[in-house]
Design an enzyme around this catalytic site. Structure first.
Site, PDB file in Angstrom:
ATOM      1  N   GLY A   1       0.830  -1.208   0.000  1.00  0.00           N
ATOM      2  CA  GLY A   1       0.000   0.000   0.000  1.00  0.00           C
ATOM      3  C   GLY A   1       0.860   1.253   0.000  1.00  0.00           C
ATOM      4  O   GLY A   1       1.833   1.340   0.748  1.00  0.00           O
TER       5      GLY A   1
ATOM      6  N   ARG B   1       1.054  -5.175  -5.243  1.00  0.00           N
ATOM      7  CA  ARG B   1       1.148  -6.354  -4.366  1.00  0.00           C
ATOM      8  C   ARG B   1       1.295  -7.537  -5.321  1.00  0.00           C
ATOM      9  O   ARG B   1       0.409  -7.798  -6.123  1.00  0.00           O
ATOM     10  CB  ARG B   1      -0.113  -6.509  -3.518  1.00  0.00           C
ATOM     11  CG  ARG B   1      -0.380  -5.311  -2.594  1.00  0.00           C
ATOM     12  CD  ARG B   1      -1.509  -5.651  -1.622  1.00  0.00           C
ATOM     13  NE  ARG B   1      -2.117  -4.452  -1.050  1.00  0.00           N
ATOM     14  CZ  ARG B   1      -1.668  -3.823   0.033  1.00  0.00           C
ATOM     15  NH1 ARG B   1      -0.593  -4.248   0.641  1.00  0.00           N
ATOM     16  NH2 ARG B   1      -2.304  -2.761   0.502  1.00  0.00           N
TER      17      ARG B   1
ATOM     18  N   ASP C   1       5.047  -4.752   6.241  1.00  0.00           N
ATOM     19  CA  ASP C   1       5.567  -6.077   6.607  1.00  0.00           C
ATOM     20  C   ASP C   1       5.506  -7.080   5.462  1.00  0.00           C
ATOM     21  O   ASP C   1       6.405  -7.911   5.309  1.00  0.00           O
ATOM     22  CB  ASP C   1       4.894  -6.604   7.876  1.00  0.00           C
ATOM     23  CG  ASP C   1       3.416  -6.851   7.704  1.00  0.00           C
ATOM     24  OD1 ASP C   1       2.822  -6.266   6.779  1.00  0.00           O
ATOM     25  OD2 ASP C   1       2.850  -7.632   8.492  1.00  0.00           O
TER      26      ASP C   1
ATOM     27  N   THR D   1       4.195   2.731   5.599  1.00  0.00           N
ATOM     28  CA  THR D   1       2.790   2.269   5.668  1.00  0.00           C
ATOM     29  C   THR D   1       2.025   3.210   6.580  1.00  0.00           C
ATOM     30  O   THR D   1       2.564   3.629   7.612  1.00  0.00           O
ATOM     31  CB  THR D   1       2.677   0.826   6.205  1.00  0.00           C
ATOM     32  OG1 THR D   1       1.305   0.568   6.543  1.00  0.00           O
ATOM     33  CG2 THR D   1       3.528   0.587   7.444  1.00  0.00           C
TER      34      THR D   1
ATOM     35  N   ASP E   1      -0.329   2.445   8.436  1.00  0.00           N
ATOM     36  CA  ASP E   1      -0.864   1.741   9.614  1.00  0.00           C
ATOM     37  C   ASP E   1      -0.001   1.865  10.868  1.00  0.00           C
ATOM     38  O   ASP E   1      -0.468   1.568  11.965  1.00  0.00           O
ATOM     39  CB  ASP E   1      -1.062   0.258   9.301  1.00  0.00           C
ATOM     40  CG  ASP E   1      -2.241   0.031   8.353  1.00  0.00           C
ATOM     41  OD1 ASP E   1      -2.920   1.007   8.022  1.00  0.00           O
ATOM     42  OD2 ASP E   1      -2.452  -1.125   7.942  1.00  0.00           O
TER      43      ASP E   1
ATOM     44  N   ASP F   1       2.264  -0.051  11.946  1.00  0.00           N
ATOM     45  CA  ASP F   1       2.210  -1.334  12.656  1.00  0.00           C
ATOM     46  C   ASP F   1       3.508  -2.132  12.552  1.00  0.00           C
ATOM     47  O   ASP F   1       3.481  -3.355  12.612  1.00  0.00           O
ATOM     48  CB  ASP F   1       1.041  -2.176  12.118  1.00  0.00           C
ATOM     49  CG  ASP F   1       1.143  -2.435  10.623  1.00  0.00           C
ATOM     50  OD1 ASP F   1       1.998  -1.822   9.962  1.00  0.00           O
ATOM     51  OD2 ASP F   1       0.361  -3.262  10.116  1.00  0.00           O
TER      52      ASP F   1
ATOM     53  N   ARG G   1      -5.627  -2.480   9.228  1.00  0.00           N
ATOM     54  CA  ARG G   1      -6.089  -3.866   9.049  1.00  0.00           C
ATOM     55  C   ARG G   1      -5.862  -4.690  10.311  1.00  0.00           C
ATOM     56  O   ARG G   1      -6.712  -5.461  10.715  1.00  0.00           O
ATOM     57  CB  ARG G   1      -5.320  -4.471   7.883  1.00  0.00           C
ATOM     58  CG  ARG G   1      -6.050  -5.611   7.241  1.00  0.00           C
ATOM     59  CD  ARG G   1      -5.295  -6.235   6.110  1.00  0.00           C
ATOM     60  NE  ARG G   1      -4.246  -5.413   5.562  1.00  0.00           N
ATOM     61  CZ  ARG G   1      -3.798  -5.518   4.320  1.00  0.00           C
ATOM     62  NH1 ARG G   1      -4.359  -6.384   3.518  1.00  0.00           N
ATOM     63  NH2 ARG G   1      -2.795  -4.788   3.882  1.00  0.00           N
TER      64      ARG G   1
END
Ligand code: F6P
Length: 342
Positions: free
Chosen positions: A32, A93, A124, A147, A149, A151, A193
């Protein structure tokens, strides 16, 4: 008071020894997209150029790598990109990259181009792909955390996170206007997510009544009482933030509220708008620092790590740890969100 004068023998800040003798590096963006990826590409290209190292840009991430979409890029190719969202190298992706055959094709292209190391800007999933390439073909890889996120273990923040939070917060403020005017409940879903970093930050900054994050999969029924209490305290409208990865998502929470209170409730899923837009300064600066650090890591002979920033310093974390270890949300902030929602 005057600033201390630096000692005369302080090395020029841009001197960095090229112990590994790196002559050419490749760079790609993968997974992403995130605002600030262009600033990271720019930093890689300009740091490398400054040290006489050539840069090969790979278009469309690993998908482009196994297809051979490689070309030399220079400082002028990244001019006027630091303020742009998305990624000028494009991203994807790739299913083929998950196969040993796909990775062998990509390794062949990198060898043919005489590349001494690959810098992968992504999340990741991208780091899994980079790690496999190094394990199977011995090509040194360095990850740069990109990213929205936030995360990834091994960095306080990821590139794109700050901008995504600002974008989501702007939307929350606007939804609050219409929510207040109609005396409605708004349940707003933000991206994430597997992680609630964006949700938590936006909930506190946006003054939400409640927040649901994947790290705490609590029953949704509790929100019914929270909304009822809010109404009893005179609040005619409420904002509830839900991270995409929370079981049932925003719709599940909204259904519970309507069923339990009978109040008019609307769902707003912010979606991919959070991935776009001009990066805020924090993302540009983080990306610039980490792009530079990625090139320095290769010059130092470091391989198989992600460059991140923790407590104001560059840190290296083995790639596999970035997904094996979990970066928790700030429990302090989670508590704060609860305290302030009275
Ligand atoms: O970039 C991470 C992320 O934004 C997640 O929060 C989200 O679930 C996912 O990407 C969506 O990605 P896509 O629609 O590009 O597959």
């Amino acid at each position: 008071m005057t600033d201390p004068v630096p000692p005369a023998d302080l090395p020029h800040p841009t001197d960095h020894p090229n112990a590994a003798g790196v002559r050419r590096v490749a760079v790609l963006t993968s997974g992403g997209d995130a605002p600030g990826m262009n600033a990271a590409i720019r930093a890689v290209v300009r740091t490398a150029t400054h040290h006489g190292i050539e840069v090969v840009g790979v278009r469309r991430g690993f998908s482009g790598l196994h297809r051979g979409n490689l070309a030399l890029i220079g400082p002028r190719d990244v001019a006027n990109t630091i303020q742009r969202g998305g990624t000028v190298l494009l991203t994807a992706r790739s299913k083929t990259w998950r196969t040993p055959e796909g990775r062998a094709l990509g390794a062949g292209h990198l060898r043919a181009w005489g590349v001494d190391g690959l810098i992968v800007i992504g999340g990741d999933g991208s780091f899994h792909g980079a790690h496999a390439l190094q394990e199977e073909h011995g090509i040194p890889v360095i990850g740069v955390p990109g990213t929205i996120d936030n995360d990834l273990y091994g960095t306080d923040h990821t590139i794109g996170y700050f901008t995504a939070v600002e974008t989501a917060l702007d939307a929350v403020d606007k939804l609050r206007d219409t929510g207040a005017s109609h005396e409605r409940i708004f349940v707003i879903e933000v991206m994430g997510r597997h992680a609630g970093h964006i949700a938590l930050e936006v909930a506190v900054a946006g003054g939400a009544e409640e927040v649901f994050i994947p790290e705490d999969p609590k029953p949704v029924d509790g929100v019914v009482q929270i909304v009822k209490d809010s109404v009893a305290k005179g609040k005619a409208s409420s904002i509830i933030i839900v991270a995409e990865g929370f079981p049932g998502g925003a719709q599940g929470v909204a259904d519970a509220i309507e069923a339990g209170t009978g109040l008019e409730t609307r769902v707003s899923i912010l979606g991919h708008i959070q991935r776009g837009g001009s990066p805020v300064s924090s993302d540009r600066v983080l990306a610039s620092r980490l792009g530079e650090a990625a090139v320095y890591a290769l010059m130092d002979g470091v391989r198989g790590v992600m460059v991140g920033r923790e407590n104001g310093a560059v840190v290296h974390t083995p790639l596999h740890e970035t997904w094996e270890k979990r970066k928790d949300v700030s429990r302090d902030l989670y508590r704060c969100a609860k305290t302030l929602s009275v």
